[in-house]
Design a protein around this motif. Structure first.
Motif, mmCIF file in Angstrom:
data_model
loop_
_atom_site.group_PDB
_atom_site.id
_atom_site.type_symbol
_atom_site.label_atom_id
_atom_site.label_comp_id
_atom_site.label_asym_id
_atom_site.label_seq_id
_atom_site.Cartn_x
_atom_site.Cartn_y
_atom_site.Cartn_z
ATOM 1 N N ASP A 122 47.993 38.365 44.235
ATOM 2 C CA ASP A 122 47.152 38.362 45.433
ATOM 3 C C ASP A 122 46.769 39.790 45.823
ATOM 4 N N TRP A 123 47.729 40.699 45.755
ATOM 5 C CA TRP A 123 47.472 42.109 46.060
ATOM 6 C C TRP A 123 46.490 42.706 45.057
ATOM 7 N N ALA A 124 46.655 42.387 43.777
ATOM 8 C CA ALA A 124 45.760 42.911 42.738
ATOM 9 C C ALA A 124 44.328 42.414 42.958
ATOM 10 N N ASN A 125 44.193 41.163 43.380
ATOM 11 C CA ASN A 125 42.866 40.632 43.687
ATOM 12 C C ASN A 125 42.207 41.431 44.813
ATOM 13 N N ALA A 126 42.999 41.730 45.838
ATOM 14 C CA ALA A 126 42.472 42.505 46.970
ATOM 15 C C ALA A 126 42.050 43.908 46.550
ATOM 16 N N GLU A 127 42.669 44.415 45.480
ATOM 17 C CA GLU A 127 42.311 45.731 44.951
ATOM 18 C C GLU A 127 41.088 45.676 44.036
ATOM 19 N N GLY A 128 40.548 44.471 43.822
ATOM 20 C CA GLY A 128 39.314 44.328 43.070
ATOM 21 C C GLY A 128 39.459 43.991 41.603
ATOM 22 N N PHE A 129 40.672 43.641 41.150
ATOM 23 C CA PHE A 129 40.892 43.316 39.746
ATOM 24 C C PHE A 129 40.548 41.858 39.442
ATOM 25 N N GLU A 130 40.105 41.623 38.226
ATOM 26 C CA GLU A 130 40.051 40.271 37.660
ATOM 27 C C GLU A 130 41.449 39.976 37.131
ATOM 28 N N THR A 131 41.977 38.791 37.409
ATOM 29 C CA THR A 131 43.363 38.500 37.043
ATOM 30 C C THR A 131 43.476 37.275 36.145
ATOM 31 N N SER A 132 44.424 37.386 35.216
ATOM 32 C CA SER A 132 44.690 36.330 34.246
ATOM 33 C C SER A 132 46.192 36.177 34.101
ATOM 34 N N LEU A 133 46.649 34.962 33.811
ATOM 35 C CA LEU A 133 48.079 34.697 33.639
ATOM 36 C C LEU A 133 48.324 33.972 32.334
ATOM 37 N N ASN A 134 49.278 34.479 31.543
ATOM 38 C CA ASN A 134 49.745 33.799 30.330
ATOM 39 C C ASN A 134 51.073 33.127 30.639
ATOM 40 N N THR A 135 51.166 31.815 30.468
ATOM 41 C CA THR A 135 52.391 31.101 30.812
ATOM 42 C C THR A 135 52.717 30.044 29.770
ATOM 43 N N LEU A 150 44.749 31.954 42.857
ATOM 44 C CA LEU A 150 44.676 33.414 42.834
ATOM 45 C C LEU A 150 44.094 33.951 41.537
ATOM 46 N N LEU A 151 43.908 33.098 40.535
ATOM 47 C CA LEU A 151 43.592 33.543 39.181
ATOM 48 C C LEU A 151 42.149 33.283 38.795
ATOM 49 N N ASN A 152 41.579 34.214 38.008
ATOM 50 C CA ASN A 152 40.294 33.945 37.369
ATOM 51 C C ASN A 152 40.473 33.015 36.173
ATOM 52 N N GLN A 153 41.600 33.194 35.477
ATOM 53 C CA GLN A 153 41.873 32.306 34.349
ATOM 54 C C GLN A 153 43.367 32.181 34.124
ATOM 55 N N ILE A 154 43.752 31.039 33.563
ATOM 56 C CA ILE A 154 45.154 30.801 33.225
ATOM 57 C C ILE A 154 45.211 30.392 31.761
ATOM 58 N N ILE A 155 46.141 31.003 31.035
ATOM 59 C CA ILE A 155 46.271 30.778 29.592
ATOM 60 C C ILE A 155 47.605 30.100 29.332
ATOM 61 N N PHE A 156 47.547 28.893 28.802
ATOM 62 C CA PHE A 156 48.747 28.128 28.492
ATOM 63 C C PHE A 156 49.072 28.244 27.007
ATOM 64 N N SER A 157 50.340 28.410 26.694
ATOM 65 C CA SER A 157 50.800 28.434 25.307
ATOM 66 C C SER A 157 51.154 27.016 24.883
#
Length: 356
Positions: free
Chosen positions: A88-101, A113-120
């Motif tokens: 959430d903080w990174a988004n406020a700083e203007g970053f595009e965010t992605s999560l690998n889970t 909170l995410l632009n994209q989520i990557i599932f394994s």
């Protein structure tokens, strides 16, 4: 007077002054034991995570470098307790965010909170559980993917191919595409990393016959949904028009427009080059501009291109500007500690050379 024509070397140096993306390994802890893991993570290991304020400091330095995209990974990043707050903080700083889970932990809190989520996803049902070393993992993963598919967050599926799951490459795509929206699918052969689990007996033996079968399977996936990883673009794509374009950046982002920061703050160019010789510094204590400009681990990847340290047989290939002799972890000398003047051995196996 402003210069209007640049050499390829000048263009590359200009492009590399600001990295685009960073992989942040917010934790080295993991609740699975994937047979191919390039970090050797697993439930038997216990690592002390960095405080959120330290990660904020690191991300602030990345912003100074010009990074615009953050990929949160692990281990299993959802084991990092302040993760949602950090994203959430990174988004406020203007970053595009992605999560690998790995999809075994509820994703509801982080999805918005995410632009994209990557599932394994490494198979269906028991096959997936076998590959990741955890019973019941697929059921948890399926529920989280289904949840993500109901949101506007981009859904990407990663599949690392080993002997146990290779034949399910298309089955995984068809199953989850029928279940709901899948924006991209990335099935790739797992690399036998020098720094992770030793799974030689489980790895697929890459042969001309296997590459031919693999490519025929990839053609059954819509091209706009398919993601090609680890340099396979240059083997799979043979359209001359694709390479006959100016200002091509290499497929390999390592040391050029991407950096990796591990759970201790150490910086590396690539997941598969993590030895002492490839450490570029520590982002907690070091100066970010100095690390990016002069990090020891970045230099081999840059010199490969800037000094044309490629095999003779690559010099006349039309794919050279994009390929640059392929993925270093698939090169003939990787396991012997070599780097230069060796091409991706899948190129010859797949007859990928494209002459003028």
């Amino acid at each position: 007077m402003i210069k209007s024509v640049f050499s390829q070397q000048e263009l590359l140096c200009l492009a590399w002054q600001k990295p685009v993306m960073t992989q942040l390994e917010v934790t080295a802890n993991c609740n699975q034991r994937c047979c191919f893991c390039f970090n050797g993570c697993g439930p038997s290991c216990s690592h002390q995570d960095l405080p959120i304020e330290v990660w904020k400091k690191i991300i602030g330095k990345l912003k100074n470098l010009g990074v615009t995209r953050l990929d949160f990974t692990g281990g299993e990043p959802l084991l990092y307790q302040p993760l949602a707050t950090l994203i959430d903080w990174a988004n406020a700083e203007g970053f595009e965010t992605s999560l690998n889970t790995n999809g075994t932990i509820e994703v509801r809190q982080v999805l918005p909170l995410l632009n994209q989520i990557i599932f394994s996803v490494h198979g269906l049902n028991q096959v997936h559980d076998q590959v990741v070393g955890r019973k019941g993992a697929f059921d948890l993963l399926e529920k989280n993917i289904a949840l993500a598919q109901t949101t506007s967050t981009k859904v990407i599926l990663n599949m690392f191919l080993v002997q146990a799951n290779y034949e399910q490459l298309l089955s995984v795509w068809r199953y989850f595409n029928a279940l709901g929206r899948v924006d991209q699918y990335a099935p790739a052969f797992a690399i036998q990393s020098l720094f992770g689990n030793n799974y030689r007996l489980l790895a697929c033996e890459v042969t001309p016959e296997l590459l031919e079968d693999y490519q025929s399977k990839l053609k059954e996936i819509p091209s706009e949904k398919l993601v090609l990883k680890h340099g396979f673009q240059s083997i799979y794509i043979n359209d001359r028009a694709y390479y006959d374009r100016p200002l091509l950046l290499p497929n390999c982002a390592a040391g050029k427009y991407k950096l990796i920061i591990d759970a201790s703050g150490d910086v590396y160019p690539c997941n598969f080059f993590r030895g002492e010789a490839y450490c570029c510094g520590n982002m907690i204590h070091g100066d970010e501009q100095e690390i990016w400009a002069n990090g020891a681990g970045f230099q081999p990847f840059r010199k490969l291109v800037l000094e044309n340290r490629l095999p003779e047989k690559c010099q006349d290939c039309l794919k050279k500007a994009r390929c640059q002799s392929g993925c270093r972890a698939w090169s003939e000398v990787y396991k012997q500690g070599g780097f230069y003047h060796a091409c991706d051995f899948r190129c010859e196996l797949g007859s990928a050379y494209l002459g003028s």
